[in-house]
Design a protein around this motif. Structure first.
Motif, PDB file in Angstrom:
ATOM      1  N   GLY A 196       0.903  -1.158  -0.300  1.00 58.31           N
ATOM      2  CA  GLY A 196       0.136   0.273  -0.413  1.00 58.31           C
ATOM      3  C   GLY A 196       1.303   0.922  -0.126  1.00 58.31           C
ATOM      4  N   GLY A 197       2.245   1.049  -0.622  1.00 63.86           N
ATOM      5  CA  GLY A 197       2.630   2.541  -0.184  1.00 63.86           C
ATOM      6  C   GLY A 197       2.965   3.424  -1.385  1.00 63.86           C
ATOM      7  N   LYS A 198       3.418   4.406  -1.233  1.00 62.38           N
ATOM      8  CA  LYS A 198       2.825   5.516  -2.559  1.00 62.38           C
ATOM      9  C   LYS A 198       4.205   5.019  -4.085  1.00 62.38           C
ATOM     10  N   LEU A 199       3.693   4.948  -5.077  1.00 58.63           N
ATOM     11  CA  LEU A 199       4.554   4.626  -6.166  1.00 58.63           C
ATOM     12  C   LEU A 199       5.376   6.261  -6.049  1.00 58.63           C
ATOM     13  N   VAL A 200       6.522   6.005  -6.032  1.00 61.96           N
ATOM     14  CA  VAL A 200       8.146   7.056  -6.947  1.00 61.96           C
ATOM     15  C   VAL A 200       8.680   6.722  -7.973  1.00 61.96           C
ATOM     16  N   ASN A 201       9.403   7.693  -9.084  1.00 63.55           N
ATOM     17  CA  ASN A 201       9.873   7.273  -9.610  1.00 63.55           C
ATOM     18  C   ASN A 201      11.102   8.559  -9.293  1.00 63.55           C
ATOM     19  N   TYR A 202      11.946   8.483  -8.890  1.00 61.09           N
ATOM     20  CA  TYR A 202      13.594   9.429  -8.183  1.00 61.09           C
ATOM     21  C   TYR A 202      14.270   9.320  -9.874  1.00 61.09           C
ATOM     22  N   GLY A 203      14.342   7.918  -9.395  1.00 63.47           N
ATOM     23  CA  GLY A 203      14.966   8.076 -10.243  1.00 63.47           C
ATOM     24  C   GLY A 203      16.539   7.203  -9.716  1.00 63.47           C
ATOM     25  N   ARG A 204      17.497   6.654 -10.535  1.00 66.20           N
ATOM     26  CA  ARG A 204      18.684   6.722 -10.010  1.00 66.20           C
ATOM     27  C   ARG A 204      20.043   6.976 -10.669  1.00 66.20           C
ATOM     28  N   HIS A 205      21.139   7.250  -9.961  1.00 64.89           N
ATOM     29  CA  HIS A 205      22.448   7.468 -10.405  1.00 64.89           C
ATOM     30  C   HIS A 205      23.449   6.980 -10.979  1.00 64.89           C
ATOM     31  N   VAL A 206      23.568   6.024 -12.013  1.00 65.93           N
ATOM     32  CA  VAL A 206      24.427   4.400 -12.437  1.00 65.93           C
ATOM     33  C   VAL A 206      25.798   4.821 -12.567  1.00 65.93           C
ATOM     34  N   HIS A 207      26.874   4.346 -11.915  1.00 58.77           N
ATOM     35  CA  HIS A 207      28.252   4.842 -12.236  1.00 58.77           C
ATOM     36  C   HIS A 207      28.579   4.031 -13.359  1.00 58.77           C
ATOM     37  N   ILE A 208      29.398   4.686 -14.376  1.00 55.09           N
ATOM     38  CA  ILE A 208      29.768   3.634 -15.503  1.00 55.09           C
ATOM     39  C   ILE A 208      31.621   3.407 -15.009  1.00 55.09           C
ATOM     40  N   HIS A 209      31.542   2.644 -15.116  1.00 59.07           N
ATOM     41  CA  HIS A 209      32.860   1.535 -14.723  1.00 59.07           C
ATOM     42  C   HIS A 209      33.528   2.315 -15.959  1.00 59.07           C
ATOM     43  N   SER A 210      33.555   2.051 -16.944  1.00 55.17           N
ATOM     44  CA  SER A 210      34.166   1.784 -18.520  1.00 55.17           C
ATOM     45  C   SER A 210      33.384   2.839 -19.690  1.00 55.17           C
ATOM     46  N   PRO A 211      33.535   4.156 -19.685  1.00 57.51           N
ATOM     47  CA  PRO A 211      32.681   4.945 -20.390  1.00 57.51           C
ATOM     48  C   PRO A 211      33.095   4.299 -22.146  1.00 57.51           C
ATOM     49  N   LEU A 212      33.689   3.602 -22.917  1.00 58.64           N
ATOM     50  CA  LEU A 212      34.370   2.897 -23.795  1.00 58.64           C
ATOM     51  C   LEU A 212      33.654   2.089 -23.995  1.00 58.64           C
ATOM     52  N   LYS A 213      33.652   0.581 -22.846  1.00 61.30           N
ATOM     53  CA  LYS A 213      32.815   0.401 -22.932  1.00 61.30           C
ATOM     54  C   LYS A 213      31.311   0.082 -23.130  1.00 61.30           C
ATOM     55  N   LYS A 214      30.802   1.567 -22.350  1.00 56.49           N
ATOM     56  CA  LYS A 214      29.309   1.450 -22.862  1.00 56.49           C
ATOM     57  C   LYS A 214      29.010   1.535 -23.732  1.00 56.49           C
ATOM     58  N   LYS A 215      29.720   2.704 -24.532  1.00 54.48           N
ATOM     59  CA  LYS A 215      29.495   3.027 -26.060  1.00 54.48           C
ATOM     60  C   LYS A 215      29.254   2.303 -26.783  1.00 54.48           C
ATOM     61  N   ASN A 216      30.642   1.060 -26.606  1.00 56.04           N
ATOM     62  CA  ASN A 216      30.757   0.039 -27.893  1.00 56.04           C
ATOM     63  C   ASN A 216      29.583  -1.204 -27.554  1.00 56.04           C
ATOM     64  N   HIS A 217      28.380  -1.253 -26.312  1.00 59.71           N
ATOM     65  CA  HIS A 217      27.729  -1.967 -26.105  1.00 59.71           C
ATOM     66  C   HIS A 217      26.608  -0.802 -26.656  1.00 59.71           C
ATOM     67  N   ARG A 218      26.243   0.504 -27.048  1.00 60.67           N
ATOM     68  CA  ARG A 218      26.013   1.009 -26.977  1.00 60.67           C
ATOM     69  C   ARG A 218      25.434   1.276 -28.819  1.00 60.67           C
ATOM     70  N   LEU A 219      26.355   0.958 -29.032  1.00 61.82           N
ATOM     71  CA  LEU A 219      26.756   0.353 -30.600  1.00 61.82           C
ATOM     72  C   LEU A 219      26.215  -0.472 -30.811  1.00 61.82           C
TER      73      LEU A 219
END
Length: 242
Positions: free
Chosen positions: A180-203
């Motif tokens: 019975g709680g209130k649903l909220v969407n505060y979001g969160r920040h995720v640390h990107i350990h390897s920006p280059l790998k993330k870029k390759n992942h998106r590609l």
């Protein structure tokens, strides 16, 4: 907080749901707020003789940990080492900033939960239940016990610790919603350990036809396949979330 972390290198903001329960209520009002199925499960746990104990001795942390470990193994999710919980007990219990609870039946421990406490708020941290105990609903009763404890000790809010991404199926979300709680969407920040790998992942994701992503696992629903894929890719490409 969002605007501050937006400027911090290697952090990405993402939508993330949560449930917040108001504890500034009378116990009977909070009880009425629970979904009918939750009240039924809690009443069954009480009738079956489930007993809740608070952990006051460090030697019981392995009991807590084994139940959490069993649950994480069932869900195929990595779990922190037991030393995290032993250190939390040593450092935070004296400051009244963490509580460990166990549910047992006939002297057999069935379920466990750890909550953090700070600034009049209780934060769900880790929980686990034995595979053989689900029909007795000790996990429902444990959460209800924590909520009652919060009211009795003048806490204002219970933070359920997350309910997944809005566009991704997440089983625990329904369990939490029915308290019975209130649903909220505060979001969160995720640390990107390897920006280059993330870029390759998106590609890579853009280059692979969606059909080929899902057709490898027959008998598994598309949404579940997507969740499995996202988890594996986050580990592989260093995106820092599960």
């Amino acid at each position: 907080m969002k605007s501050l972390l937006d400027k911090v290198e290697n952090y990405d903001y993402e939508n993330h749901l949560n449930f917040i329960i108001n504890l500034e209520l009378l116990e009977e009002d909070l009880w009425r707020q629970l979904h009918r199925s939750r009240r039924r499960n809690i009443n069954k746990a009480i009738r079956e003789g489930i007993v809740i104990e608070e952990i006051n001795h460090r030697k019981m942390i392995p009991v807590f940990y084994d139940l959490v470990k069993e649950t994480y193994k069932r869900a195929r999710i990595p779990l922190a080492d037991i030393s995290l919980f032993e250190s939390a007990f040593d450092q935070l219990v004296p400051k009244n900033m963490v509580k460990f609870f166990l549910a047992k039946h006939d002297d057999i421990y069935l379920s466990s939960i750890a909550v953090l406490t700070y600034n009049h708020t209780i934060f769900a941290w880790y929980a686990g239940t034995s595979n053989n105990a689900l029909s007795l609903f000790p996990n429902d009763y444990l959460v209800w016990h924590v909520l009652k404890w919060g009211i009795e000790n003048n806490y204002k809010l219970f933070d359920f610790g997350g309910a997944g991404k809005p566009d991704v199926e997440y089983g625990p979300r329904e369990f939490k919603r029915r308290f019975g709680g209130k649903l909220v969407n505060y979001g969160r920040h995720v640390h990107i350990h390897s920006p280059l790998k993330k870029k390759n992942h998106r590609l890579w994701v853009k280059s692979v036809p969606k059909k080929s992503i899902y057709e490898k696992r027959p008998g598994v629903k598309k949404e579940k396949k997507k969740c499995i894929l996202t988890h594996l890719l986050s580990k592989l490409f260093g995106c820092g979330n599960t």
